[in-house]
Design a protein around this motif. Structure first.
Motif, PDB file in Angstrom:
ATOM      1  N   HIS A 180      -5.438  17.321  15.733  1.00  0.00           N
ATOM      2  CA  HIS A 180      -4.507  18.202  15.213  1.00  0.00           C
ATOM      3  C   HIS A 180      -4.577  17.907  13.278  1.00  0.00           C
ATOM      4  O   HIS A 180      -4.383  19.019  13.126  1.00  0.00           O
ATOM      5  N   THR A 181      -5.471  17.037  13.243  1.00  0.00           N
ATOM      6  CA  THR A 181      -4.482  16.407  11.528  1.00  0.00           C
ATOM      7  C   THR A 181      -6.298  15.241  11.508  1.00  0.00           C
ATOM      8  O   THR A 181      -6.641  15.400  10.376  1.00  0.00           O
ATOM      9  N   ALA A 182      -7.071  15.552  13.002  1.00  0.00           N
ATOM     10  CA  ALA A 182      -8.651  15.363  12.759  1.00  0.00           C
ATOM     11  C   ALA A 182      -9.720  15.487  11.248  1.00  0.00           C
ATOM     12  O   ALA A 182     -10.125  15.028  10.639  1.00  0.00           O
ATOM     13  N   ALA A 183      -8.848  16.616  10.933  1.00  0.00           N
ATOM     14  CA  ALA A 183      -9.546  17.348  10.012  1.00  0.00           C
ATOM     15  C   ALA A 183      -9.357  16.336   8.098  1.00  0.00           C
ATOM     16  O   ALA A 183     -10.256  17.073   7.652  1.00  0.00           O
ATOM     17  N   VAL A 184      -8.826  15.800   8.283  1.00  0.00           N
ATOM     18  CA  VAL A 184      -8.450  15.301   7.877  1.00  0.00           C
ATOM     19  C   VAL A 184      -9.036  14.561   6.515  1.00  0.00           C
ATOM     20  O   VAL A 184      -9.078  14.683   5.401  1.00  0.00           O
ATOM     21  N   PRO A 185     -10.202  13.295   7.121  1.00  0.00           N
ATOM     22  CA  PRO A 185     -11.094  12.486   6.699  1.00  0.00           C
ATOM     23  C   PRO A 185     -11.829  13.837   6.410  1.00  0.00           C
ATOM     24  O   PRO A 185     -12.664  13.238   5.002  1.00  0.00           O
ATOM     25  N   LEU A 186     -12.572  14.387   7.091  1.00  0.00           N
ATOM     26  CA  LEU A 186     -13.305  15.502   6.333  1.00  0.00           C
ATOM     27  C   LEU A 186     -13.442  16.528   5.079  1.00  0.00           C
ATOM     28  O   LEU A 186     -13.734  16.137   4.063  1.00  0.00           O
ATOM     29  N   LEU A 187     -11.946  16.014   5.341  1.00  0.00           N
ATOM     30  CA  LEU A 187     -11.283  17.558   4.010  1.00  0.00           C
ATOM     31  C   LEU A 187     -11.222  16.199   2.477  1.00  0.00           C
ATOM     32  O   LEU A 187     -11.674  16.609   1.591  1.00  0.00           O
ATOM     33  N   LEU A 188     -11.114  15.121   2.882  1.00  0.00           N
ATOM     34  CA  LEU A 188     -11.684  13.913   1.821  1.00  0.00           C
ATOM     35  C   LEU A 188     -12.190  13.247   1.821  1.00  0.00           C
ATOM     36  O   LEU A 188     -12.903  13.694   0.406  1.00  0.00           O
ATOM     37  N   PRO A 240      -1.825   8.202  -2.263  1.00  0.00           N
ATOM     38  CA  PRO A 240      -1.975   7.406  -0.781  1.00  0.00           C
ATOM     39  C   PRO A 240      -3.542   6.802  -1.458  1.00  0.00           C
ATOM     40  O   PRO A 240      -4.776   7.025  -1.693  1.00  0.00           O
ATOM     41  N   ASP A 241      -3.091   5.567  -0.955  1.00  0.00           N
ATOM     42  CA  ASP A 241      -4.181   4.281  -0.753  1.00  0.00           C
ATOM     43  C   ASP A 241      -5.151   5.129   0.603  1.00  0.00           C
ATOM     44  O   ASP A 241      -5.996   4.620   0.930  1.00  0.00           O
ATOM     45  N   LEU A 242      -3.997   5.209   1.276  1.00  0.00           N
ATOM     46  CA  LEU A 242      -4.583   5.567   3.287  1.00  0.00           C
ATOM     47  C   LEU A 242      -4.105   6.670   3.561  1.00  0.00           C
ATOM     48  O   LEU A 242      -2.421   6.706   3.115  1.00  0.00           O
ATOM     49  N   VAL A 243      -4.729   7.414   4.204  1.00  0.00           N
ATOM     50  CA  VAL A 243      -4.164   8.601   4.857  1.00  0.00           C
ATOM     51  C   VAL A 243      -4.437   8.444   6.638  1.00  0.00           C
ATOM     52  O   VAL A 243      -5.022   8.345   6.404  1.00  0.00           O
ATOM     53  N   HIS A 244      -3.019   8.565   7.427  1.00  0.00           N
ATOM     54  CA  HIS A 244      -3.736   7.729   8.581  1.00  0.00           C
ATOM     55  C   HIS A 244      -3.684   9.055   9.922  1.00  0.00           C
ATOM     56  O   HIS A 244      -1.759  10.274   9.465  1.00  0.00           O
ATOM     57  N   ALA A 245      -4.511   9.608   9.720  1.00  0.00           N
ATOM     58  CA  ALA A 245      -4.538  11.059  10.504  1.00  0.00           C
ATOM     59  C   ALA A 245      -4.299  10.517  12.575  1.00  0.00           C
ATOM     60  O   ALA A 245      -4.981  10.043  12.929  1.00  0.00           O
ATOM     61  N   HIS A 246      -3.791  11.825  12.860  1.00  0.00           N
ATOM     62  CA  HIS A 246      -3.484  11.573  14.684  1.00  0.00           C
ATOM     63  C   HIS A 246      -4.476  12.692  15.376  1.00  0.00           C
ATOM     64  O   HIS A 246      -3.768  13.978  15.454  1.00  0.00           O
ATOM     65  N   ASP A 247      -4.803  12.444  16.486  1.00  0.00           N
ATOM     66  CA  ASP A 247      -5.638  13.122  17.618  1.00  0.00           C
ATOM     67  C   ASP A 247      -6.267  14.574  16.465  1.00  0.00           C
ATOM     68  O   ASP A 247      -6.561  14.356  15.380  1.00  0.00           O
ATOM     69  N   ALA A 300      -8.870   6.089   1.321  1.00  0.00           N
ATOM     70  CA  ALA A 300      -9.392   6.388   2.606  1.00  0.00           C
ATOM     71  C   ALA A 300      -8.553   6.484   3.786  1.00  0.00           C
ATOM     72  O   ALA A 300      -7.878   7.533   3.878  1.00  0.00           O
ATOM     73  N   SER A 301      -9.370   6.696   5.048  1.00  0.00           N
ATOM     74  CA  SER A 301      -8.233   7.248   6.437  1.00  0.00           C
ATOM     75  C   SER A 301      -8.523   6.240   7.389  1.00  0.00           C
ATOM     76  O   SER A 301      -9.720   5.921   7.464  1.00  0.00           O
ATOM     77  N   MET A 316       0.991  -1.512   0.191  1.00  0.00           N
ATOM     78  CA  MET A 316       0.403  -0.135   0.551  1.00  0.00           C
ATOM     79  C   MET A 316       1.160   1.593  -0.315  1.00  0.00           C
ATOM     80  O   MET A 316       1.751   1.777   0.559  1.00  0.00           O
ATOM     81  N   ASN A 317       0.041   2.328  -0.473  1.00  0.00           N
ATOM     82  CA  ASN A 317       0.825   3.821  -0.595  1.00  0.00           C
ATOM     83  C   ASN A 317       0.221   4.405   0.768  1.00  0.00           C
ATOM     84  O   ASN A 317      -0.894   4.456   0.810  1.00  0.00           O
ATOM     85  N   ILE A 318       0.763   4.814   1.682  1.00  0.00           N
ATOM     86  CA  ILE A 318       0.613   4.780   2.991  1.00  0.00           C
ATOM     87  C   ILE A 318       0.839   6.992   3.136  1.00  0.00           C
ATOM     88  O   ILE A 318       2.337   6.613   3.401  1.00  0.00           O
ATOM     89  N   LEU A 319       0.158   7.540   3.462  1.00  0.00           N
ATOM     90  CA  LEU A 319       0.382   9.090   4.214  1.00  0.00           C
ATOM     91  C   LEU A 319       0.171   8.970   5.530  1.00  0.00           C
ATOM     92  O   LEU A 319      -1.344   8.843   5.742  1.00  0.00           O
ATOM     93  N   ILE A 320       1.273   9.554   6.496  1.00  0.00           N
ATOM     94  CA  ILE A 320       1.174   9.767   7.501  1.00  0.00           C
ATOM     95  C   ILE A 320       1.687  10.789   8.289  1.00  0.00           C
ATOM     96  O   ILE A 320       2.351  11.621   7.612  1.00  0.00           O
ATOM     97  N   THR A 321       0.205  11.537   8.541  1.00  0.00           N
ATOM     98  CA  THR A 321       0.791  12.603   9.484  1.00  0.00           C
ATOM     99  C   THR A 321      -0.038  13.514  10.441  1.00  0.00           C
ATOM    100  O   THR A 321      -0.822  12.988  10.819  1.00  0.00           O
ATOM    101  N   ALA A 322       0.495  13.807  11.302  1.00  0.00           N
ATOM    102  CA  ALA A 322       0.847  14.217  12.857  1.00  0.00           C
ATOM    103  C   ALA A 322       1.377  15.299  12.478  1.00  0.00           C
ATOM    104  O   ALA A 322       2.391  15.941  12.258  1.00  0.00           O
ATOM    105  N   SER A 323       0.745  15.799  13.879  1.00  0.00           N
ATOM    106  CA  SER A 323       1.430  17.251  14.623  1.00  0.00           C
ATOM    107  C   SER A 323       2.977  16.495  15.778  1.00  0.00           C
ATOM    108  O   SER A 323       3.779  17.985  15.530  1.00  0.00           O
TER     109      SER A 323
END
Length: 512
Positions: A145-153, A136-143, A167-168, A3-10
Motif C-alpha cells: 500500500h505504501t511500497a511506492a514511497v521508496p520509488l518516489l524518494l 524525515p531522516d527515514l520513511v518507514h513504509a509498510h506492505d 532513507a527508506s 531521528m526524525n521518522i515518518l511512518i506511512t501505512a494503510s
C-alpha cells in the motif's frame, strides 16, 4: 542518535485494522518515541475513524498531491495522537478515495481503484512533510500500500531539499498481496516508463508496486527471521522470490512484540478469574466458564483446544477441515472463533452441530471471547500455510495455553518444540502441511496431556516465562533505521550528522 521518522501505512490500531500490520503501526511508534525519536504516522481517514472519539483536529489548508495524468488532487488533513502517547497521527481526508466503510474491498472483491487510492497515500505522505514542516531522516513504509514511497524518494524526490536525504525501510507483512495493477498505473505514479522493466515495476506485464518497493527501498525487513528466509523461496515468494534474493543483503527479520498490558492473564478484565504462573487455579475457572458459555460439557480432565483465526486458506483451514472428523474421534474438546470463506462457515458450523459435546464454533469475531479462549483452553491450534509473524501463539504462551503450530515463519521462531527427554520447550510443532501431520501432532499433545501431566506443567511454566516485547522490537528497528541512514548518506555524511546532533544535544533536549 535521535531521528526524525515518518511512518506511512494503510492501517493502524486502534483507528482501522484488517491484520497484523495495524498492530505494528499502532504500537511501534510509541516505543520509538520512548527511545527519544520524533515519530510521525500518516494514514487514510476512513469512515470508521471517528473524528470525535479520537479528538481529531483539522490542520488549516488543503494538501495538494500530484497524481500524474490525473492531475493535482487535494485532501484535508486531520491530526490526532496514538492513544497513550504524544505520537502525532495525520489522517488524509479524501472522500473519493477513503470515504468508505471498509479499507480494501467490498464483498471479497478489491476496490477497482485501489491503485489510485494507495498511490495517492504514498505521494501524499511525502507531500505532507512540507505542510507540517517535518524533515524525515527515514520513511518507514509498510506492505504494497505504501511500497511506492521508496520509488518516489529515489526518483521524483531525489532532488527535493526536504526529502532528498531521507532513507527508506519497507516492511513486508504479507508477501501474497503485492499491489499488482494495469500498466497505466505508471502514468499516475508519474515516474516515467523507464521504470517499467524487470528490474523495476514490471511483473507479468503489470505494475507491481511491491516489486518496485523491494528494488528501491534502502533496506527491507519482514516480521520474523523465519519469514525473511522463506520469502526467498518459490513456496513463499509468490513469484517475487528472485527479486527478494537479489536484495537479500538488505533484508532482515524483526519479530513483532506483544502488548502485555492488553494480553496479561493476571489483569485481563475479560476473564472469569485472573491467574499467573505461580497460581494457575484461575485458569481452571476460565476453562469451566468457557465450556459453559459455549455449551460444552464441563470436563476438567478433557483437553480443550482453541483456535481464533480468519477462516482462509493461509491459516490452514483446508487442512483443519480434512483432519477435523478424525480429531473429533479423540477424547478432546475444540472451540473455533473466526470468519472468512463462506464454505468454512457452513462446514465448521455443521460439524459443530453434529458433535455438540466435542466441538463449538462461533462465526464472526468477538474480542472478549478471543481473550476467554486464550485463557480457558489448554492448547491453541495454528496450522498456518504461512505466517509472517503471528500473534496468537505469543498470546497463548503468556496465558499458559500451549501452542500447536505448523513450523513456519514467526510460528517457528516463537514456539520451542517439546523435547520429552530434556523436559524442555513450550509447544508442539509440525512441518508438513497436510491433515496427517496435523492429526499426529494434536495426537502427540493430547497423549502428553493424558499420560504426562508433569510435562504439561513444565511446558506451561516455560511458556508463561517467555516474553516478546515491543521495547526489544523498537531497539531492533532503531538499529535498522541507523543502518539505512548510513547506507543512504554514506559514511562521511552520516558521521557528520551524528556529530551535528551530538553537539545540539548539549545543554538542552534535542528537537529534530
Amino acid at each position: 542518535m535521535r531521528m526524525n521518522i515518518l511512518i506511512t501505512a494503510s492501517e493502524a490500531v486502534p483507528f482501522a485494522k484488517e491484520g497484523g500490520l495495524a498492530d505494528v503501526v499502532g504500537a511501534l511508534p510509541k516505543f520509538l518515541r520512548a527511545r527519544g525519536h520524533d515519530v510521525r504516522v500518516v494514514m487514510p481517514r476512513y469512515y470508521k475513524v471517528d473524528r470525535q472519539r479520537f479528538q481529531l483536529r483539522e490542520i488549516p489548508g488543503a494538501l495538494s498531491v500530484p497524481m500524474g495524468v490525473i492531475g493535482q488532487q487535494h485532501c484535508g488533513v486531520l491530526e490526532g495522537t496514538l492513544p497513550g502517547s504524544d505520537v502525532p497521527v495525520y489522517f488524509l481526508e479524501h472522500e473519493h478515495y477513503f470515504g468508505r466503510d471498509s479499507l480494501y474491498e467490498k464483498d471479497n472483491q478489491g476496490f477497482l481503484d485501489n491503485d489510485n487510492r494507495f498511490i495517492f497515500l504514498s505521494r501524499a505522505s511525502l507531500e505532507l512533510c512540507k505542510m507540517i514542516r517535518f524533515t524525515p531522516d527515514l520513511v518507514h513504509a509498510h506492505d504494497w500500500h505504501t511500497a511506492a514511497v521508496p520509488l518516489l524518494l529515489n526518483t521524483l524526490y531525489r532532488q527535493d531539499p526536504q526529502l532528498a536525504q531521507a532513507a527508506s525501510l519497507l516492511t513486508i507483512h504479507n508477501m501474497q498481496h503485492q499491489g499488482s495493477f494495469y500498466e497505466g498505473a505508471l502514468d499516475v505514479l508519474g515516474v516515467g516508463w523507464e521504470h517499467f522493466n524487470f528490474l523495476g515495476l514490471e511483473m507479468h506485464n503489470q505494475v507491481n508496486l511491491l516489486k518496485g518497493g523491494i528494488y528501491h527501498a534502502t533496506l527491507l525487513n519482514t516480521v520474523s527471521e523465519g519469514y525473511a528466509r522463506e520469502i526467498q523461496t518459490p513456496e513463499y515468494g509468490w513469484g517475487l522470490e528472485g527479486v527478494v534474493r537479489d536484495r537479500s543483503a538488505a533484508l532482515s527479520g524483526i519479530l513483532n512484540g506483544v502488548d502485555y498490558q492488553q494480553w496479561n492473564p493476571e489483569s485481563d478484565p475479560h476473564l472469569a478469574a485472573n491467574y499467573g504462573a505461580a497460581d494457575l487455579a484461575g485458569k481452571g475457572v476460565c476453562k469451566r466458564e468457557l465450556q459453559r458459555a459455549l455449551g460444552l460439557p464441563e470436563r476438567d480432565e478433557a483437553p480443550l483446544i482453541g483456535m481464533v483465526s480468519r477462516l482462509v486458506k493461509q491459516k490452514g483451514i483446508d487442512v483443519l477441515a480434512e483432519a477435523l472428523p478424525r480429531l473429533l474421534e479423540m477424547d478432546i474438546q475444540l472451540v473455533l472463533l473466526g470468519a472468512g470463506e463462506p464454505w468454512a462457515h457452513f462446514y465448521f458450523g455443521d460439524l459443530a452441530a453434529s458433535h455438540p459435546e466435542r466441538f463449538a464454533c462461533r462465526i464472526g469475531y468477538d474480542d472478549r471471547l478471543a481473550h476467554q479462549i486464550e485463557a480457558g483452553c489448554d492448547f491453541f491450534l495454528m496450522p498456518s500455510a504461512f505466517e509472517p509473524c503471528g500473534l496468537n501463539q505469543m498470546y497463548s504462551l503468556r496465558y499458559g495455553t500451549l501452542p500447536i503450530v505448523r513450523a513456519t515463519g514467526g510460528l517457528d521462531d516463537s514456539v520451542e518444540n517439546f523435547d520429552a527427554g530434556r523436559r524442555s520447550g513450550d509447544g508442539f510443532k509440525f512441518r508438513d502441511l497436510n491433515a496427517g501431520a496435523l492429526f499426529d501432532t494434536v495426537g502427540w499433545a493430547v497423549h502428553t496431556w493424558y499420560h504426562d501431566p508433569q510435562a504439561i506443567a513444565v511446558l506451561r511454566q516455560n511458556a508463561m516465562a517467555k516474553r516478546f516485547t515491543w521495547e526489544e522490537a523498537a531497539a531492533n528497528y532503531e538499529r535498522l533505521y541507523l543502518k539505512a541512514m548510513r547506507t543512504r548518506l554514506g559514511e562521511e555524511r552520516f558521521g557528520e550528522l551524528i556529530g551535528e546532533r551530538a553537539g545540539r544535544t548539549q545543554g538542552s533536549p534535542l528537537r529534530l
